[in-house]
Design an enzyme around this catalytic site. Structure first.
Site: not given
Ligand code: BG6
Length: 509
Positions: A200-201, A263
């Site tokens: 999950d960047h 996010h």
């Protein structure tokens, strides 16, 4: 774009020296001719090389269907780095030594023989470059290929080696709870959970990691970080861009799957979690999962979906969602979602968390805003406090990365009047260095064997459970009347009504 200072020149040297180097390793990038590799992975790897974070002998095998040679791969990746690296110009000496470790293997992801070729290619690299059977397999393909590739890696025995093997899996990890479980099952037939790194960047962003620091390295905030002092929390991931050229993907996803499930819920977990005993990956992730487990499923009136129609963004006229490429003209896919959530535990009982995300909103802004309660008693005249707002702590994830605290201040002059002012911390001016890209941190952590900033199996499944619940509410409703917000606005009116009903307002970041 900034020219990166060398490590010796950098005033923040102590924060930049790795306590230990990753083992020499080979990264196999499946989907190496795709967009993600060009825009994110290769620039991140190059910047790691530039900062001398990569181990000696580090090599990359690009694997994809496109019939490139090693030379073509190197050239295309050089072009990608020239275009997308955050540091410019590309340092020729660093690039040429980095490029010596770039190889390319054309393959169809379901071709069993290709994995035999991959195996011998990896063995050759081990011998030539001393990578000692340490492997990172990076799934950067379309998601439907993840299980195909993972099974083939297992069949070829590529997960077993004398060094270590790890797998990085891009988002989306499934498209609902059932498919995420299925994918987890396939992954676990080949890899053990500690070998699995689900991206999950957002977790790789400096500002998101700073949320841990802000909460757990300062003594003064934790005592007020609870229902007694906090009125409510607003978490926003707003984008001014549309869906760009990702119509096919987005039609199957929507804002709920694309941003809320990952996010937004990650930001919520980090904001609401209990202080971990230490920064061990399992302990941190245990605390985050506890938050997800404590979330009360939303009720029908607590969630709003929206879709953008035509409008104006930054002085430019833009299309509505239904007019975008590869989008159905009658699509009911949501490009906006907002909701009110409750975290049912002692710390947060009855404290609303308002979450929202949307495409084509008025501006790009991701932030976590902690809105504190009013002072219990104001010993001033009414006129003095007109225009006074309660304290708000805003952690700006992007842009203008930093933190501000809104406090009351006396307006200079003979009369007692007050106004709310900001106490500000800006990354840019405090540290004078550009933050690394999220992918740099995450790739390095995987090579170092640290999964703290990656989503664990149970975390992903819990998050899907919450998203599925919202889907089930929508499925039971009549077809929504969409589009319901103009591009360039702050979302549908129903979203304003959702929060205003509680006597509160959305922030305008
Ligand atoms: C991705 C989503 O995960 O995050 C995109 O798929 C979105 O739709 C992007 O644009 C936002 O990331 P960032 O780092 O630009 O906030």
């Amino acid at each position: 774009m900034a020219q990166a200072p060398t490590l010796e020149q950098n005033p923040l040297r102590e924060g930049l020296v790795l306590p230990r180097s990753p083992d020499p390793n080979v990264m196999v990038i499946f989907g190496a001719s795709g967009d993600l590799t060009a825009r994110k992975l290769m620039p991140a790897l190059y910047n790691l090389a530039l900062n001398r974070y990569l181990p000696s002998g580090f090599s990359i095998v690009g694997a994809a269907i496109t019939p490139w040679s090693d030379e073509e791969f190197r050239k295309n990746m050089f072009d990608a780095v020239t275009r997308f690296s955050r540091t410019q110009p590309v340092d020729r000496a660093v690039w040429s030594s980095f490029a010596e470790g770039l190889y390319y293997l054309p393959l169809a992801f379901d071709d069993r023989d290709a994995y035999v070729r991959l195996k011998s290619c990896l063995e050759r690299i081990d011998q030539e470059r001393g990578t000692a059977e340490h492997r990172v397999y990076y799934m950067a393909t379309l998601p439907e290929f993840f299980p195909v590739i993972i099974r083939q890696l297992g069949t070829a025995g590529l997960q077993k080696c004398n060094g270590w093997a790890r797998v990085i899996i891009e988002k989306p990890f499934g498209h609902d709870l059932a498919s995420a479980r299925q994918l987890n099952e396939v992954v676990h037939t080949v890899f053990r959970e500690p070998q699995v790194y689900r991206i999950d960047h957002y977790l790789g962003k400096e500002t998101v990691q700073n949320t841990f620091v802000f909460r757990f390295a300062n003594g003064i905030f934790e005592p007020i970080w609870n229902r007694r002092y906090v009125d409510h929390v607003q978490i926003t991931v707003a984008e001014d861009i549309g869906i760009e050229r990702r119509g096919t993907y987005y039609e199957g996803a929507g804002a709920l799957r694309d941003i809320f499930q990952n996010h937004l819920l990650q930001l919520l977990s980090i904001t609401a979690m209990e202080p971990p005993a230490n920064f061990d990956a399992e302990i941190v992730r245990d605390e985050k999962v506890k938050v997800l487990r404590s979330i009360r499923p939303v009720m029908e009136g607590e969630v709003v979906r929206g879709q953008y129609g035509p409008g104006w963004v930054a002085g430019r006229e833009v299309k509505g969602y239904r007019e975008e490429e590869k989008v159905a003209p009658t699509s009911t896919v949501e490009t906006y979602v907002s909701m009110r959530l409750y975290v049912d535990n002692w710390r947060w009982a009855d404290t609303p968390f308002y979450l929202r995300t949307g495409k084509r909103l008025a501006s790009r802004a991701s932030e976590i805003a902690i809105q504190f309660k009013n002072a219990p008693h104001l010993p001033f005249q009414k006129t003095a406090v007109a225009g006074l707002n309660p304290n708000v702590l805003v952690m700006r994830i992007q842009p203008h990365e930093g933190t501000s605290l809104k406090v009351a201040a006396k307006i200079p002059g003979p009369v007692m009047r007050m106004r709310t002012v900001n106490m500000d911390f800006f990354y840019g001016s405090s540290f004078l260095v550009e933050s690394p890209d999220a992918y740099e941190r995450l790739i390095l952590d995987c090579m170092l064997g640290d999964p703290t900033l990656f989503a664990r199996e149970d975390e992903v499944e819990r998050a899907w459970g919450l998203a599925d619940h919202v889907e089930s509410i929508w499925a039971a409703q009549p077809r929504p009347s969409l589009p319901n917000y103009a591009a360039g606005s702050w979302g549908p009116e129903e979203a304003d009504a959702l929060i205003e009903r509680d006597g509160r307002r959305w922030r305008r970041p």
